[in-house]
Each structure stands twice: as C-alpha cells, then as structure tokens.
Design a protein around this motif. Structure first.
Motif, PDB file in Angstrom:
ATOM      1  N   ILE A  53      -1.581 -16.436   2.971  1.00  0.00           N
ATOM      2  CA  ILE A  53      -2.745 -16.463   3.881  1.00  0.00           C
ATOM      3  C   ILE A  53      -2.306 -16.950   5.270  1.00  0.00           C
ATOM      4  CG2 ILE A  53      -4.953 -17.631   4.344  1.00  0.00           C
ATOM      5  CD1 ILE A  53      -5.488 -17.529   1.332  1.00  0.00           C
ATOM      6  N   ILE A  66       6.473  -7.101  11.829  1.00  0.00           N
ATOM      7  CA  ILE A  66       7.180  -6.393  10.762  1.00  0.00           C
ATOM      8  C   ILE A  66       7.902  -5.147  11.296  1.00  0.00           C
ATOM      9  CG2 ILE A  66       6.981  -5.149   8.549  1.00  0.00           C
ATOM     10  CD1 ILE A  66       4.637  -7.021   7.894  1.00  0.00           C
ATOM     11  N   THR A  67       7.204  -4.318  12.073  1.00  0.00           N
ATOM     12  CA  THR A  67       7.826  -3.057  12.477  1.00  0.00           C
ATOM     13  C   THR A  67       8.774  -3.211  13.669  1.00  0.00           C
ATOM     14  OG1 THR A  67       5.877  -2.598  13.804  1.00  0.00           O
ATOM     15  CG2 THR A  67       5.959  -1.587  11.638  1.00  0.00           C
ATOM     16  N   TRP A 259     -10.422   4.955  -2.504  1.00  0.00           N
ATOM     17  CA  TRP A 259      -9.220   5.654  -2.076  1.00  0.00           C
ATOM     18  C   TRP A 259      -8.942   6.865  -2.960  1.00  0.00           C
ATOM     19  CZ3 TRP A 259      -7.051   5.818   2.303  1.00  0.00           C
ATOM     20  CH2 TRP A 259      -5.752   6.288   2.455  1.00  0.00           C
ATOM     21  N   GLY A 263     -10.884   8.884  -0.319  1.00  0.00           N
ATOM     22  CA  GLY A 263      -9.939   8.480   0.725  1.00  0.00           C
ATOM     23  C   GLY A 263     -10.642   7.967   1.978  1.00  0.00           C
ATOM     24  N   ASN A 268     -15.773   9.781   8.136  1.00  0.00           N
ATOM     25  CA  ASN A 268     -15.550   8.372   7.762  1.00  0.00           C
ATOM     26  C   ASN A 268     -16.783   7.851   7.008  1.00  0.00           C
ATOM     27  OD1 ASN A 268     -17.407   8.081   9.758  1.00  0.00           O
ATOM     28  ND2 ASN A 268     -15.942   7.383  11.299  1.00  0.00           N
ATOM     29  N   TYR A 278      -6.260  -0.821   4.891  1.00  0.00           N
ATOM     30  CA  TYR A 278      -5.091  -0.172   4.278  1.00  0.00           C
ATOM     31  C   TYR A 278      -4.501   0.877   5.219  1.00  0.00           C
ATOM     32  CZ  TYR A 278      -2.300   2.610   1.047  1.00  0.00           C
ATOM     33  OH  TYR A 278      -1.270   3.295   0.460  1.00  0.00           O
ATOM     34  N   PHE A 282      -0.716   0.913   6.273  1.00  0.00           N
ATOM     35  CA  PHE A 282       0.234   1.830   5.649  1.00  0.00           C
ATOM     36  C   PHE A 282       0.191   3.263   6.185  1.00  0.00           C
ATOM     37  CE2 PHE A 282      -0.125  -1.658   2.653  1.00  0.00           C
ATOM     38  CZ  PHE A 282       1.215  -1.940   2.462  1.00  0.00           C
ATOM     39  N   ALA A 283      -0.741   3.562   7.093  1.00  0.00           N
ATOM     40  CA  ALA A 283      -0.729   4.897   7.700  1.00  0.00           C
ATOM     41  C   ALA A 283      -0.266   4.799   9.143  1.00  0.00           C
ATOM     42  CB  ALA A 283      -2.108   5.532   7.633  1.00  0.00           C
ATOM     43  N   THR A 284      -0.720   3.752   9.847  1.00  0.00           N
ATOM     44  CA  THR A 284      -0.277   3.613  11.238  1.00  0.00           C
ATOM     45  C   THR A 284       0.761   2.503  11.389  1.00  0.00           C
ATOM     46  OG1 THR A 284      -2.086   2.114  11.727  1.00  0.00           O
ATOM     47  CG2 THR A 284      -2.497   4.409  12.140  1.00  0.00           C
ATOM     48  N   TYR A 285       1.043   1.811  10.299  1.00  0.00           N
ATOM     49  CA  TYR A 285       2.041   0.722  10.297  1.00  0.00           C
ATOM     50  C   TYR A 285       1.725  -0.335  11.343  1.00  0.00           C
ATOM     51  CZ  TYR A 285       4.459   4.320   7.664  1.00  0.00           C
ATOM     52  OH  TYR A 285       4.751   5.289   6.762  1.00  0.00           O
ATOM     53  N   LEU A 298     -11.404 -11.995   5.071  1.00  0.00           N
ATOM     54  CA  LEU A 298     -11.212 -13.277   4.384  1.00  0.00           C
ATOM     55  C   LEU A 298     -12.300 -14.269   4.777  1.00  0.00           C
ATOM     56  CD1 LEU A 298      -9.241 -15.128   2.655  1.00  0.00           C
ATOM     57  CD2 LEU A 298      -8.344 -15.870   4.847  1.00  0.00           C
TER      58      LEU A 298
ATOM     59  N   GLN B 122      11.482   0.915  13.426  1.00  0.00           N
ATOM     60  CA  GLN B 122      11.567  -0.364  12.720  1.00  0.00           C
ATOM     61  C   GLN B 122      13.017  -0.850  12.609  1.00  0.00           C
ATOM     62  OE1 GLN B 122       9.144   0.379   9.298  1.00  0.00           O
ATOM     63  NE2 GLN B 122       9.224  -1.738   8.624  1.00  0.00           N
ATOM     64  N   LEU B 206      -8.567  12.970   2.892  1.00  0.00           N
ATOM     65  CA  LEU B 206      -8.037  11.980   3.837  1.00  0.00           C
ATOM     66  C   LEU B 206      -7.065  11.026   3.150  1.00  0.00           C
ATOM     67  CD1 LEU B 206     -11.231  11.089   5.905  1.00  0.00           C
ATOM     68  CD2 LEU B 206      -9.412  12.705   6.448  1.00  0.00           C
ATOM     69  N   GLU B 207      -7.078  11.020   1.827  1.00  0.00           N
ATOM     70  CA  GLU B 207      -6.131  10.155   1.120  1.00  0.00           C
ATOM     71  C   GLU B 207      -4.711  10.688   1.309  1.00  0.00           C
ATOM     72  OE1 GLU B 207      -6.272  10.192  -3.138  1.00  0.00           O
ATOM     73  OE2 GLU B 207      -4.397   9.072  -3.161  1.00  0.00           O
ATOM     74  N   VAL B 396       4.010   8.091  13.122  1.00  0.00           N
ATOM     75  CA  VAL B 396       2.841   8.005  12.229  1.00  0.00           C
ATOM     76  C   VAL B 396       2.280   9.393  11.880  1.00  0.00           C
ATOM     77  CG1 VAL B 396       2.181   5.657  12.792  1.00  0.00           C
ATOM     78  CG2 VAL B 396       1.288   7.476  14.204  1.00  0.00           C
ATOM     79  N   GLN B 399      -0.821   9.755   9.820  1.00  0.00           N
ATOM     80  CA  GLN B 399      -2.060   9.396  10.525  1.00  0.00           C
ATOM     81  C   GLN B 399      -2.474  10.513  11.482  1.00  0.00           C
ATOM     82  OE1 GLN B 399      -4.055   7.035   9.790  1.00  0.00           O
ATOM     83  NE2 GLN B 399      -5.499   7.413  11.456  1.00  0.00           N
ATOM     84  N   ARG B 402      -4.267  12.887   9.445  1.00  0.00           N
ATOM     85  CA  ARG B 402      -5.580  12.342   9.066  1.00  0.00           C
ATOM     86  C   ARG B 402      -6.563  12.464  10.237  1.00  0.00           C
ATOM     87  NH1 ARG B 402      -3.875   7.883   6.793  1.00  0.00           N
ATOM     88  NH2 ARG B 402      -3.992   8.654   4.674  1.00  0.00           N
TER      89      ARG B 402
END
Lengths: 316, 433
Positions: A53, A66-67, A259, A263, A268, A278, A282-285, A298, B122, B206-207, B396, B399, B402
């Motif tokens: 956390i 991270i990236t 998901w 998805g 949307n 998510y 994990f899609a745009t990092y 949270l 990265q 979209l998944e 990306v 994305q 998407r």
C-alpha cells in the motif's frame, strides 16, 4: 551522643531502593512479550499489506514509475488527471450502479430463498435439494460464470432462443453488446453469481432466532407479515448490515467478471473503476496514474470499511 | 491530550478498517501471479548456464515439439540448458510485463510486435543488433526484424498470415464466388446472410482489441493503404476512411454477425467453424483448429479483397511469434545462441511446420506448404503480397487498437459519424504517441 533522624530522612529510608538491572530486564521482557506473540501477524501485515500500500501511494505521487529508469515527484498531478478524466467519472457511476443494484438484489433474493429454506412447510429432503440448487452459482469460479453467461446471452444463445420462441422479441437481443443493455446484463450476472452468499448467511441467522419470540408474537396476534417485520428483520439486522457492507466492498472491486464478459465495453458502458485501473496499468503501462486511481479506490473502500468495523464494534 | 488518546477505540476502528480493506483486496485478487522463479538465468550446480525461455508457444504447438528443439539445442551446445516457462498468451504477456517492471525477465522471451516499443522504452529488452554483431551473424537470412531507432529488438521467428476464409458450401449455395474486391465481398456477404447465418464476422471486444488490427485495418493494408504518416498517426486519411465506411455499410446491410462489440477472436473462429458465418479474416494458425472441430467443413483461403480498381501489391496482415533477449540477462551471448538456433534453416522450418506458420528464415521451407493444397494456396498469396502490420513497434499498440475500437463501436451504435470517429481516434492516438 544520640542521633535523631529528621522526617525527610525517614521518608527517604522508606522509599524503595532502585530496581536492580535484573528486575528492569524482567519488566522489559514482560512488556515486550505481547509484541512477541503478535510479531508473526505484524510481520505478515507489514510485508503483505503495509508495504504494497505504501509503495502504491508512493508511485501515485511520482511520474513514469516502473517503466522509466528515473521518475520524479509530481505531487497530486496524477490524482488530478484521474479525477478530471470523464471516463473515470463514467466508471465511478457504473460501479455505483453495479454494486448498489447487486447488493439490493442479493439481499432480496438471499432473504427470499433463506425464508423458503427455513420454512417448516418444506420437508428436510426437499430443503436439501433446493439448498443444493440455490447454492450452485456460488460454487462456480468467476471465469466459469463469465463463460457460461457469455454463451447463454450470445445472439445465438439459449436465452435469445427462448425470448424469440415465446415471442418476447422478434429478433435476438445483443444483451452484452448493446450499449443500452450491457450494464444491466453484467449486473444481472453478478446478482446471479452472488446471492447464495447472502442466502447462506441469512439462513444461519434465521435458524438462530429463538422460537419463543415468534410464539410471543403469535400470542399478540401478529400475522406472518408482522412477524417478519417485527421479529425476523430486527433479529437479522446486524447480519444484513454486515453482509451489505461487505458485499458492497467486494462488488465495487469486481474485475474478472466485467473483463471476461465485456472488457468494459461496448464503448465504455460497463467500464468499472477496476477495469479503468487495469487498463491504465496493463494497456497503457501508466503505472503512476493507475496507482493514483487505485489509491482513490482504496480511500473509498476504507470509508466503507470504517463503517463496517464501527458496526461490528457496536455489535460486540 | 489528543483526540486519539481520548478515544482509542476510534483508532482501533481505523486500524481495523485498513486491515479489512487489505484483506478484501487480498481475497479479491485473481490468480495472476508472476512466477517467483523468473530470473536472469542461473549458473547450474555443475557450472552450466541455465537459460530461462518464457513464451506462449509450447501450449499452442503439438506436444513435445518445442522441448524437442530445445533438446537438440542443448545437444549442440553442451553447457547450456534451456528451461521453458510456458503459459497461455495472455498470462505470458502479464508475466513478461511484470518481469520487465521488476527486472526479473527471463533470459529469452517470446514477444509480440505490439509489446516491443513499450519494453524498449522501459529498457527491458536488449539490442539484438549488438548481439548479432558480436556473434558475427548473417542477418540476410532473416525475413524481417523489428527495429526501433535503427536497432533490432525482436526477430519474428514464425509468421501467421491473416487471410480470407470462405465456407465453400455456403458460397456454392448462395451462387457466389470467392470475392476479390470490396464490392464482390459486400455482394457475397449479402448473399450468404439469411436466417441464422451471416456473411461476415467482426470481433471488436475491448478486452482483446486485436480485431482492429486483423479485421479492420487489414482492409486498409490489402489496398496498399496506411494508417500512419511518417510513423505518426494518420487515421483520418482517405484509405482508412474508405475502409471504415465500407465496414459501416456492411453493418447497415445487416451482413455482420450480431454482438460484434463483445466478440473475440475465438468467437469468430467458432462461428465460422460451425457454419453460422460464411466468411472471416483469420490466421492460418486456425486451419488445424477448424479441421479438428469440424472435419466436414470445406473452406477456401484467399487474399483479402482490395478496393475496387486497386491493382497494386496487397498487404497481408500477419502476427508473429517474436523473440528477444532480456536486458537484465547475465547470459546474453548464450541467449543469442538459442535465437540463432531457432532461426537456422532446419529448426525454423521444423517450428514453422509444427505451428502451420510461415518461417522467419528466408531459406526455410516448411513441409506443409508442399503437402497441403490449402497451405500451398496461402503460401502463394503470402509471397504475392507483402507482410503488413503497422501496429508492430508502435507504443501502447493494444491501447491504440482499443481507442479505435471504441470509436468504431460508437459509429456502429449510431452515436457519431465516421468522420467524428476518425478524428476522435486520431486525437487519442496522437496523445498516446
């Protein structure tokens, strides 16, 4: 020559002598012993909860974590980005609808089935059969639930076969692909998969209500509805509140079902806070902004958890 | 005295709240875990080098094929052992992303072209150009390389071409031929649509939004078009607009299978296999799946229809099983040896044969091309056109697909026009770049 002691000196003599180091050690040991017993839990809490956390909160205040090899402190910039994103607002709205309707429906269905299973009208064997049937949705993992309902609700699925055969609609309905229906469809699936949890808990609560309360109510000429309103519901209130709060917290965090079925789409329309976060990660990092979204979730969850714990404490 | 001290119960409640939240989070988390074993390759107990090779290929190949190749490699390179870390595509991706983030990526990793740009940014994958130079490798034998800023980061090991699959029986019943142009395709799709069957299927989930690459942009590439201009987004150009308008017309004509917004690639293959859809654009990798599921289904493979009047070379969309080396690997030279082995004429042909894919080595010729008329046909189409996948190497990439899929869904739902959708997609893509 006789020596006389002044009152101060006498008082000083009566004072206990300073404890020896052995005694001090003993006291310290006594004071630390409870922490020793607690240490396995504390260590686990620190490693598994506090550290992640804290790291996520830290990430949410940095950019390109991270990236990138180096990231900089950006304050609340990521929070501003999340809170001003219209998709996040849509996700919050969808999540509130999804969780709110699910909890209410879980309660209504769970209560209905629990009352039925607790009814003296049914034989024990029949109750066992119904109990097995009603609890089935809870036994499936969420992946199976998603695959099952994707097949059932597909344009060529059995649900469309039934609604067209019995003349409810002229053509098949795109339950999960129609922007106007998708959110209701995934909410329905979640209701189906989650009501047994309420049912079992309420059934346990119903079985714990003393019979003499109902006898007293009957003596006071209370009918079944009044007995339900004035005996059953008040007796179940602590369980209902606890379950509702827990269910709301869990449902707001539902990710896998959404998901695997939609998805977050179409467009949307079924985007939830969980899928939104998510995708950021994990899609745009973009782990920094994703962390900010996670921290917001949270905080919202903590508010709910606070009420849950306060309620539990008041029960105790 | 502080409030907290006056009311310790409040603090107790607060602490317990945090514990409940954390517990809830722990309970609700899925089963996705990164292997604790992913590492940078260890020295074996006897001093040997152990290479970790994370990929999604092994489960998709016949049993024992990849392990057999690794055994061959180990026999040729004493002192190097290969440990295969295999999983489905999606979990491999998450494992590789997590490994890249934590610096514990396996020595050799299976890569999708769509991931490369992000991993390069990265600093997670190594510059293969340098490794090739160090090893004195002859690069002319590689059919293609994925490069960024002049350096190679991924080598496509085998390529899965996407072509038009047509159900022979349905076409014959409808009295139409395999279409070669967009007009012919629209006519054929209309002729194939009746009752429970539709002419074409378009997965826009979209998944897994790769339908944009395989089923939408493929129409652009098949007519020599592009969605980029000097490497930058250009989705408002006439090529893309005409392809999207063509798809919208097909939807208006009711020839696209219902439920497009949540359909995935496997749904597409299932619907074609069970004869509910007459035509689909799909990977050659699905030929065996279709044959196993429905041995009686007769189908034809052909090039994607091009815009009417287009006579140039047709781009054939493809996806690759790519390979790269982790930047954090302590055994980069040995890792390159493994890639060298997999790209050699014989091994590459074996792998391509087992995967029903086209080889990444220009000299390799898999046996299935000569033994199976359908693959022979596909190979001819592949060689007549050029490999086209502009998403490879883009940042990306998933994305981007998407974003485009959301806009196309809006058009199909009647919310916005094609022009508005393309402008929105252009803006979203420009932001991502």
């Amino acid at each position: 020559m006789t020596a006389t002691l002044t009152p101060e000196v006498e008082a000083a003599d009566r004072q206990p002598t300073p404890p020896s180091s052995r005694v001090r050690l003993r006291r310290l040991w006594d004071r630390l012993t409870p922490f020793g017993f607690l240490s396995p839990t504390l260590i686990l809490l620190i490693i598994l909860m506090v550290t992640p956390i804290a790291m996520v909160v830290g990430y949410s205040l940095m950019d390109r974590v991270i990236t990138a090899p180096e990231s900089n402190f950006v304050g609340f910039e990521n929070y501003v980005e999340v809170l001003t994103d219209p998709v996040f607002a849509t996700a919050v709205k969808n999540t509130i609808y999804f969780a709110g309707v699910s909890v209410v429906a879980h309660f209504v269905l769970g209560m209905g089935f629990a009352l039925m299973l607790n009814s003296p009208i049914l034989s024990h064997r029949l109750k066992a059969v119904f109990r097995t049937i009603y609890i089935l949705p809870w036994l499936f993992t969420i992946a199976i639930v998603a695959v099952l309902w994707r097949m059932l609700l597909s344009p060529n699925g059995i649900v469309n076969y039934l609604v067209t055969t019995f003349g409810f609609t002229e053509s098949s309905v795109e339950w999960l692909s129609d922007p106007n229906l998708a959110l209701h469809a995934v909410t329905f699936i979640n209701i189906w998969s989650g009501y047994p949890f309420f049912m079992i808990s309420l059934l346990a609560g119903l079985q714990g209500i003393p019979r003499d309360l109902y006898e007293a109510a009957r003596i006071d000429r209370a009918g079944p509805i009044k007995q339900f309103l004035h005996v059953t519901l008040p007796q179940l209130k602590p369980i209902v509140i606890s379950m509702a709060l827990l269910d709301f917290i869990w449902t707001t965090q539902q990710f896998a079902l959404i998901w695997m079925t939609t998805g977050g789409g179409p467009i949307n329309r079924t985007e939830m806070v969980s899928t939104y976060t998510y995708k950021l990660a994990f899609a745009t990092y973009d782990f920094s902004v994703a962390s900010a979204a996670a921290v917001i979730v949270l905080v919202l969850s903590m508010v709910l958890a606070f009420f849950y714990v306060r309620h539990q404490k008041s029960r105790d | 005295m502080s409030n907290g001290a006056r009311n310790p119960n409040r603090w107790l409640a607060f602490s317990a709240s945090i514990a409940v939240v954390a517990l809830t989070a722990a309970c609700s988390s899925g089963g996705t875990t990164a292997s604790p074993d992913t590492g940078t390759g260890d020295g074996g107990s006897d001093g040997d080098v152990v290479l970790e090779f994370a990929q999604w290929w092994e489960p998709e190949l016949p049993d024992g094929v990849l392990r057999g190749l690794m055994d061959e490699f180990e026999a040729e390179n004493p002192g190097i052992t290969v440990e295969l870390l295999s999983g489905p595509y999606a979990s491999t991706k998450e494992q590789v992303v997590a490994g890249a983030a934590s610096g514990t990526m396996s020595d050799v990793v299976g890569l999708d072209g769509a991931w490369v740009s992000d991993f390069v940014q990265q600093g997670a994958i190594a510059d293969l150009s340098a490794l090739m130079d160090d090893a004195g490798y002859d690069q002319t034998q590689l059919a293609s390389q994925v490069q960024l800023d002049g350096s190679t980061y991924m080598v496509p090991v085998v390529n899965f071409a996407y072509m038009l699959f047509s159900n022979d029986a349905m076409l014959a019943d409808a009295g139409v031929d395999v279409p070669s142009t967009r007009s012919e395709f629209a006519d054929a799709a209309a002729a194939l649509t009746s009752g429970n069957t539709t002419g074409w299927i378009l997965p826009l989930s979209l998944e897994a939004p790769n339908g944009i690459q395989n089923d939408v942009m493929s129409w652009v590439w098949a007519s020599g078009g592009s969605m980029l201009d000097n490497g930058q987004p250009d989705v408002t150009n006439d090529d893309v607009k005409s392809a999207v308008e063509f798809i919208v017309d097909l939807d208006s004509a009711g020839v696209i299978a219902p439920g497009a917004a949540t359909l995935k690639e496997q749904d597409k293959v299932e619907e074609f296999t069970n004869g509910r859809v007459g035509m689909m654009i799909s990977s050659l990798a699905h030929i065996n799946t279709i044959r196993e599921s429905n041995p009686d289904l007769e189908f034809t493979i052909s090039a994607l229809p091009a815009a009417d009047g287009y006579s140039g070379e047709r781009g054939t969309p493809y996806a690759s099983w790519g390979i790269g080396v982790a930047e954090n690997s302590e055994h980069k030279a040995e890792a390159w040896k493994l890639i060298d082995f997999l790209m050699s004429e014989s091994s590459n042909a074996q792998l391509a044969d087992a995967a029903n894919a086209f080889p990444g080595n220009t000299t390799a010729r898999p046996e299935f091309v000569d033994n199976d008329p359908i693959f022979q046909e596909a190979f001819d189409v592949w060689q007549a056109g050029y490999p086209a996948n502009e998403f490879v190497g883009l940042p990306v990439a998933e994305q981007l697909m998407r974003d485009f899929s959301e806009q196309l869904q809006r058009v199909l739902a009647g919310e916005i026009s094609v022009d508005e959708a393309l402008e929105n997609a252009q803006a979203a893509w420009t932001d991502e770049f």
